[in-house]
Design an enzyme around this catalytic site. Structure first.
Site, PDB file in Angstrom:
ATOM      1  N   GLU A  29       0.838  -1.198   0.000  1.00 45.35           N
ATOM      2  CA  GLU A  29       0.000   0.000   0.000  1.00 45.35           C
ATOM      3  C   GLU A  29       0.875   1.252   0.000  1.00 45.35           C
ATOM      4  OE1 GLU A  29      -3.923   1.243   2.491  1.00 45.35           O
ATOM      5  OE2 GLU A  29      -3.207  -0.794   2.825  1.00 45.35           O
ATOM      6  N   GLY A  66      -6.574   3.575   9.163  1.00 44.86           N
ATOM      7  CA  GLY A  66      -7.244   3.234  10.414  1.00 44.86           C
ATOM      8  C   GLY A  66      -6.534   2.150  11.189  1.00 44.86           C
ATOM      9  N   GLY A  67      -5.990   1.145  10.462  1.00 45.09           N
ATOM     10  CA  GLY A  67      -5.356   0.021  11.138  1.00 45.09           C
ATOM     11  C   GLY A  67      -3.854   0.011  11.080  1.00 45.09           C
ATOM     12  N   SER A  68      -3.272   0.716  10.124  1.00 49.59           N
ATOM     13  CA  SER A  68      -1.823   0.715   9.984  1.00 49.59           C
ATOM     14  C   SER A  68      -1.345   2.055   9.449  1.00 49.59           C
ATOM     15  CB  SER A  68      -1.375  -0.414   9.050  1.00 49.59           C
ATOM     16  OG  SER A  68      -1.930  -0.235   7.761  1.00 49.59           O
ATOM     17  N   THR A  69      -0.052   2.297   9.554  1.00 51.95           N
ATOM     18  CA  THR A  69       0.547   3.516   9.019  1.00 51.95           C
ATOM     19  C   THR A  69       1.805   3.138   8.260  1.00 51.95           C
ATOM     20  OG1 THR A  69       1.327   5.758   9.551  1.00 51.95           O
ATOM     21  CG2 THR A  69       1.901   4.020  11.109  1.00 51.95           C
ATOM     22  N   GLN A  70       2.073   3.851   7.145  1.00 51.84           N
ATOM     23  CA  GLN A  70       3.214   3.532   6.298  1.00 51.84           C
ATOM     24  C   GLN A  70       4.118   4.737   6.090  1.00 51.84           C
ATOM     25  OE1 GLN A  70      -0.081   2.795   4.820  1.00 51.84           O
ATOM     26  NE2 GLN A  70      -0.004   0.829   5.854  1.00 51.84           N
TER      27      GLN A  70
END
Length: 457
Positions: A185, A215-219
């Site tokens: 992503e 909402g569930g992860s950060t990149q």
């Protein structure tokens, strides 16, 4: 007898040269190429679009169909690319449509998801010329909604999608339907942004980094220097080929540190393990008099503010620091680069009035910190329209500093660049088409090698 033998040799060599010339021409013919027409965006292609497009035959165009299966809905992006020899592609047109709910809503009755996929498939059939259907890649990538489902339920849903894809006239391969991991992503969003600002095709250009807070992860994704490559964990460094160039990227996805998952942790909950009994959560990041219901991952919690003690901001900041303790790796090089930031970084900047909701803007890391202090320290006296804003802003400010961004760093916030969404969909489509092209070239090279071997015999 010598003359016929020589004639046979020359005839064989001539045939071999002719075949290799054909293979070379055919392989070059499938390489991606650059658009010469301006980008135009609308829900469907209008008469004006057709009039401003050059009069070129349909084989100069390549289409790509990307289904974005998110947690709240499924969206179809139909990208139209114009091809020219020995050049990378440029986007000519995008057709877009979204439906609700997301695939995960049909987890207990997978057959019901077919109707929505078939509805979007009709949009694709009405957009892509029929002569190009069998050469147009068809892809669905699912994100957070399916990641959170039990494996068996997610598999059943994806199998139903595959059935629809196999029945379609488009180019659907074995890897056309999948769940997208967080790193992919981040990489795809990086491709999208750098393509849209013109740096991906420029061999001398300096690419920008990309931050995404879902909402569930950060990149976090950027093109690193040698020192960062040598000192980073091996799974943080990846390479990809795009438009005949190889890009080395630092990219990592922190699962569980997206804003909604982090909010749950800061409130005292555990992802996937709801509390027993009343499922009540108490946090210093909420107004002392606040009480409400909050739903996350299909679990409804009662959330309350903690009774007044030390100042709200300091209490909230300490709680956030504990949640993030040793969970994020600092990217030292990030402070020296330009970064775009999207999703909740953008939304919360809109909430505090730092940027215009429609056109975006720029924001300093310290702007999140100062806004957090202001909001947190005012919630005792002033009822809040957004009761979680204190928590969210504090989390974002601490997260950015943990990732390696000093308070004076400036981030660019944009939902669109040149009227194109800065989502991962465009980048993922580019990447998939590139992979198909390389696969086709490999197959043709294999046939060429076999012919050469047969000729040598």
């Amino acid at each position: 007898m010598r003359i016929p033998k020589l004639a046979s040799v020359f005839l064989l060599m001539a045939c071999l040269v002719a075949y290799l010339t054909y293979v070379k021409w055919h392989i070059e013919g499938i390489k991606p190429a650059l658009f010469k027409v301006p980008y135009q965006h609308s829900g469907t292609e209008s008469d004006d679009d057709k009039q401003t497009s050059p009069d070129l035959s349909s084989d100069r165009f390549q289409y790509g169909i990307m289904f974005d299966a998110g947690s709240t809905g499924t969206r179809i992006h139909i990208f139209k690319f114009l091809l020219e020899e020995n050049e990378p592609p440029k986007l000519s047109h995008e057709t877009f449509k979204a439906i609700k709910p997301g695939l995960s809503a049909y987890a207990d009755d997978p057959d019901k998801c077919r109707e929505g996929i078939e509805e979007l498939m009709e949009v694709a059939k009405g957009t892509v010329p029929e002569s190009l259907w069998n050469s147009t890649p068809l892809v669905l990538k699912a994100t957070a909604g399916l990641r959170l489902l039990p494996g068996e339920k997610a598999t059943q849903l994806l199998d139903k999608v595959r059935e629809v894809f196999e029945e379609s006239p488009f180019l659907a391969k074995g890897d056309s339907v999948s769940i997208m991991d967080g790193t992919d992503e981040g990489i795809s969003a990086w491709i999208t942004v750098n393509f849209l600002i013109g740096e991906l095709n420029d061999s001398d250009g300096a690419t920008v980094g990309m931050l995404d807070l879902g909402g569930g992860s950060t990149q976090i994704t950027f093109s690193p220097q040698d020192k960062t490559i040598q000192t980073s964990p091996i799974d943080y460094i990846t390479s990809l080929q795009m438009f005949n160039r190889t890009h080395t990227l630092y990219s990592h996805s922190y699962l569980g540190l997206g804003l909604m998952s982090a909010r749950l942790a800061i409130l005292g909950g555990v992802e996937g393990q709801p509390l027993g009994g009343s499922q009540e959560l108490v946090s210093p990041c909420l107004s002392p008099d606040f009480e409400d219901r909050w739903e996350h991952a299909e679990v409804v919690y009662t959330v309350k503010g903690q009774k007044a003690g030390e100042p709200v901001y300091e209490s909230c900041y300490n709680k956030v620091e504990k949640v993030l303790y040793r969970k994020v790796k600092k990217a030292e090089e990030a402070k020296e680069m330009n970064f775009y930031a999207s999703s909740y970084y953008y939304d919360r900047a809109v909430d505090i009035g730092a940027i215009d909701e429609n056109i975006g803007g720029v924001i300093k890391v310290n702007d999140y910190s100062e806004a957090a202090k202001k909001v947190c320290n005012s919630i005792v006296e002033t009822p809040q329209e957004h009761p979680f804003l204190c928590l969210d802003l504090t989390y974002i400010s601490v997260l950015l500093q943990e990732l390696g961004f000093p308070k004076d760093n400036v981030l660019k916030l944009a939902r669109q660049i040149n009227h194109v969404e800065t989502s991962w969909a465009l980048g993922a489509t580019f990447h998939y088409i590139e992979s198909l092209s390389r696969q086709q070239m490999t197959e043709h090279t294999g046939k060429e090698d076999k012919m050469a071997a047969l000729s040598a015999q």
